[in-house]
Design an enzyme around this catalytic site. Structure first.
Site: not given
Ligand code: NAP
Length: 302
Positions: A147, A26, A24, A173, A20-22
């Site tokens: 999380s 990542g 947030g 989740y 998920g490096a593209n």
């Molecule tokens: N943001 C928060 O407040 C928060 C809080 C607690 C934990 N987290 C955890 O942090 C991690 C990163 O989340 P984020 O906040 O950075 O969210 P994000 O901006 O939505 O990024 C999520 C990343 O995961 C990718 N992804 C989703 N489904 C996928 C799949 N089937 N195969 C491969 N990649 C996939 C997305 O790709 P696309 O761009 O193509 O959708 C995107 O690159 C997650 O594990 C989340 O549970 C986040």
């Protein structure tokens, strides 16, 4: 731990793989590691979004060694092809950052018939870690992104895919994020028999404003209170700090759980609370066996 201590780190010769490096956290982690000289491999479900992210990184860091390959964690075949390409084309990995995730999405089964959050957030990373295991460096680190939502999580080993109980998107989740911690603990147990000094850690970003919230099911309370999050949430960049420190902390130990120091957005702590269930050895072992069975693997089987 102050994040600024890592600003001058040299990561030349390090190979770091981020799912998920593209977007947030990542994306921010990939940008940071690339700017410090690491070779960064990004696993992305959309190559188009991957290429866009790569261009943004190259604009900011023209010397970046950054490679985006397709890896859809909801599809076992895609993970297998990705892992083979990584093993074929890159030196052994120093840091595997299992970051990609989806949150509180409507019920859906993946192509492999897994409930999508359990499938992507846990089983996808379990499979990927297993496939890349022999391609990890002697002192590699595996960082699983969980999380604080895991505190609300329970794990039903008899019904991980919600085929027998009513589906609740946030509970599912939370289950998947609890699974991330259980996986980390059990992995460390099983790593004790490995000649290498690999360790597994967990990290969470607190609340960071990313696109994670955009995919939440329409009826979820999370969508309703999203505007309120804006007031206290960290940015995606700040949210990535605990992932980056977990990946690099020289004084780390297996099982530590890195997260933001409350109110101090540039500081990271390992004093993060973990639920009692995350320490449940029966669940840790049960999840491991279930994951091997669901993925048709025998990853570090006893
Ligand atoms: N943001 C928060 O407040 C928060 C809080 C607690 C934990 N987290 C955890 O942090 C991690 C990163 O989340 P984020 O906040 O950075 O969210 P994000 O901006 O939505 O990024 C999520 C990343 O995961 C990718 N992804 C989703 N489904 C996928 C799949 N089937 N195969 C491969 N990649 C996939 C997305 O790709 P696309 O761009 O193509 O959708 C995107 O690159 C997650 O594990 C989340 O549970 C986040």
């Amino acid at each position: 731990m102050k994040f600024t201590e890592y600003e001058s780190i040299d990561l030349k010769n390090k190979v770091i793989l981020i799912t998920g490096a593209n977007a947030g956290l990542g994306y921010e982690s990939a940008l940071f590691f690339a700017s410090k000289g690491a070779t960064v491999i990004g696993g992305v479900r959309s190559l188009k979004r991957g290429e866009q992210a790569k261009s943004r990184i190259l604009n900011l860091v023209p010397t970046a060694s950054i490679h985006f390959l397709e890896c859809d964690l909801s599809n076992s075949k895609s993970i297998e092809i990705f892992a083979s390409k990584v093993i074929e084309s890159f030196p052994p990995i120093d840091i595997l950052l299992n970051n990609a995730g989806i949150m509180a999405v409507p019920f859906e089964l993946t192509i492999d018939h897994y409930e999508s959050q359990f499938g992507v957030n846990h089983l996808g990373h379990f499979r990927l870690t297993s496939l890349l295991f022999n391609h990890l460096n002697h002192k590699a680190r595996i960082v699983n992104v969980s999380s604080m939502a895991h505190m609300q999580g329970t794990l039903d080993l008899n019904d991980p895919h919600y085929s027998k109980r009513p589906y609740q998107s946030f509970k599912a989740y939370a289950q998947s994020k609890l699974a991330n911690l259980l996986f980390t603990h059990e992995l460390n147990q099983r790593l004790k028999n490995d000649v290498r000094e690999i360790m597994a850690l967990s990290a969470h970003p607190g609340v960071a404003m990313t696109s994670l919230f955009d995919k939440v099911e329409t009826a979820s309370w999370m969508r309703i209170i999203k505007p309120i999050f804006g007031f206290f949430a960290a940015s995606a960049k700040q949210g990535s700090y605990s992932l980056i420190v977990a990946s690099l902390d020289p004084n780390s130990k297996p099982d530590l759980f890195y997260g933001p120091q409350s109110m101090k957005k540039n500081e990271v702590t390992t004093n993060t609370k973990m639920s009692i269930l995350a320490h449940d050895v029966y669940l840790q072992k049960g999840l491991w066996d279930l994951s091997n069975q669901q993925c048709h693997l025998n990853f570090l089987e006893n």
